[in-house]
Design a protein around this motif. Sequence first.
Motif, short mmCIF file in Angstrom:
data_model
loop_
_atom_site.label_atom_id
_atom_site.label_comp_id
_atom_site.label_asym_id
_atom_site.label_seq_id
_atom_site.Cartn_x
_atom_site.Cartn_y
_atom_site.Cartn_z
N VAL A 269 53.55 74.43 -90.47
CA VAL A 269 53.59 75.25 -89.52
C VAL A 269 51.67 75.68 -89.45
O VAL A 269 50.76 75.81 -90.07
N GLY A 270 51.18 75.39 -87.84
CA GLY A 270 49.34 75.23 -88.16
C GLY A 270 49.28 74.45 -87.92
O GLY A 270 48.00 73.63 -87.58
N SER A 271 49.52 73.12 -88.45
CA SER A 271 49.56 71.15 -88.49
C SER A 271 49.78 71.13 -87.47
O SER A 271 51.58 71.61 -86.98
N ARG A 272 49.89 69.27 -87.07
CA ARG A 272 50.37 68.63 -86.18
C ARG A 272 52.15 68.69 -86.86
O ARG A 272 52.20 67.43 -87.73
N GLN A 273 53.24 68.74 -85.90
CA GLN A 273 54.14 68.60 -86.07
C GLN A 273 55.01 67.17 -85.03
O GLN A 273 54.39 67.37 -84.33
N LYS A 274 56.06 66.42 -85.75
CA LYS A 274 56.59 65.78 -85.24
C LYS A 274 57.78 66.21 -84.95
O LYS A 274 58.66 66.31 -86.22
N LYS A 275 59.10 65.89 -83.76
CA LYS A 275 60.07 65.55 -84.45
C LYS A 275 61.19 64.04 -84.17
O LYS A 275 60.65 63.74 -83.34
N ILE A 276 61.20 64.22 -85.31
CA ILE A 276 61.23 62.71 -85.93
C ILE A 276 63.13 62.82 -86.08
O ILE A 276 63.59 63.06 -86.30
N ARG A 277 63.43 61.67 -85.29
CA ARG A 277 65.17 61.07 -84.92
C ARG A 277 66.17 61.17 -85.78
O ARG A 277 65.05 60.02 -87.15
N ALA A 278 67.16 61.25 -86.26
CA ALA A 278 67.50 61.19 -86.81
C ALA A 278 69.41 61.18 -87.07
O ALA A 278 69.79 61.48 -85.85
N LYS A 279 69.91 60.40 -87.74
CA LYS A 279 71.14 59.76 -87.40
C LYS A 279 72.33 60.81 -88.00
O LYS A 279 71.68 59.97 -89.69
N VAL A 280 73.41 61.71 -88.01
CA VAL A 280 74.23 61.74 -89.09
C VAL A 280 74.79 60.84 -89.42
O VAL A 280 75.25 59.34 -88.35
N SER A 281 75.65 60.81 -91.06
CA SER A 281 76.04 59.57 -91.81
C SER A 281 76.97 60.41 -92.33
O SER A 281 76.52 61.82 -92.48
N TYR A 282 77.69 59.44 -93.16
CA TYR A 282 78.64 60.68 -94.40
C TYR A 282 77.99 61.36 -95.25
O TYR A 282 76.73 60.02 -95.65
N TYR A 283 78.54 62.01 -96.04
CA TYR A 283 77.67 62.66 -97.46
C TYR A 283 78.71 62.93 -98.62
O TYR A 283 80.23 63.69 -97.85
N PRO A 284 79.21 62.02 -98.79
CA PRO A 284 77.69 61.44 -99.82
C PRO A 284 77.84 60.00 -99.19
O PRO A 284 78.00 59.47 -97.99
#
Length: 172
Positions: A136-151
Motif C-alpha cells: 500500500v502506498g507504492s506502485r501496485q500491479k494486478k498479476i494474472r493467475a489461474k486456479v489450479s488443484y490443491y495440492p
Amino acid sequence: MKVVFNPIECGLGKCINWNHDFRGKAALLEYKKNQKRDIVTLEWNAEDIIDVYASNFRPGEENYSPMDFPGPESMLNGSANWVLSTDYVYNKDGKEIGLSTSRTQSHYYRTVISMALLDLEYRDFGTEVYVLWGEVGSRQKKIRAKVSYYPYNRDNKDRTGDQVDVRSLSSR
C-alpha cells in the motif's frame, strides 16, 4: 490486514474425526455447513512477473515492490530472511474474492505458485483471477493467475480424488 482462516476452508475438514465430541465441534460443523471459501493453488502469469522484475531496469519509471522467494538456504539454517505475505485476490470486475499466501517459485514446474482461499464460485480449475502485488502506498500491479488443484501437481491430469500416484509423475 487481519486474516482468519478456519480448518474447513484450508482443506483440513477431511482430517477431522467427527465421530466423537470435542471442544469446538459445533463451530467447525457450522463452518462446514456454511463454507464460503476453499483452498486452491494459483499459477501466476509469467509475463506479469517478468514485468515486475523489469520495472527495476526502466529509467524514469517507479518500480514495483521486489518479489523475493524463500530459498532453500533460509529454510535449512533457520535464517529466514523472508516474510510470509498475504495478497488480495480479485475477479475480472475488481471484486475482492479471496486471499493468496505462501508464494513460491517452483523450479520443477518453472512457474510461480501460491495457495489461495477463494470464494467458492471461483475455485474451478482454469478460472482466471488477479493477485494484487505491491505494498500500500507504492506502485501496485494486478498479476494474472489461474486456479489450479490443491495440492498442486500439474502432471496428474486424472484428478479422481485426493490421491496422487507418484509413479505417474514425470522425472525431469
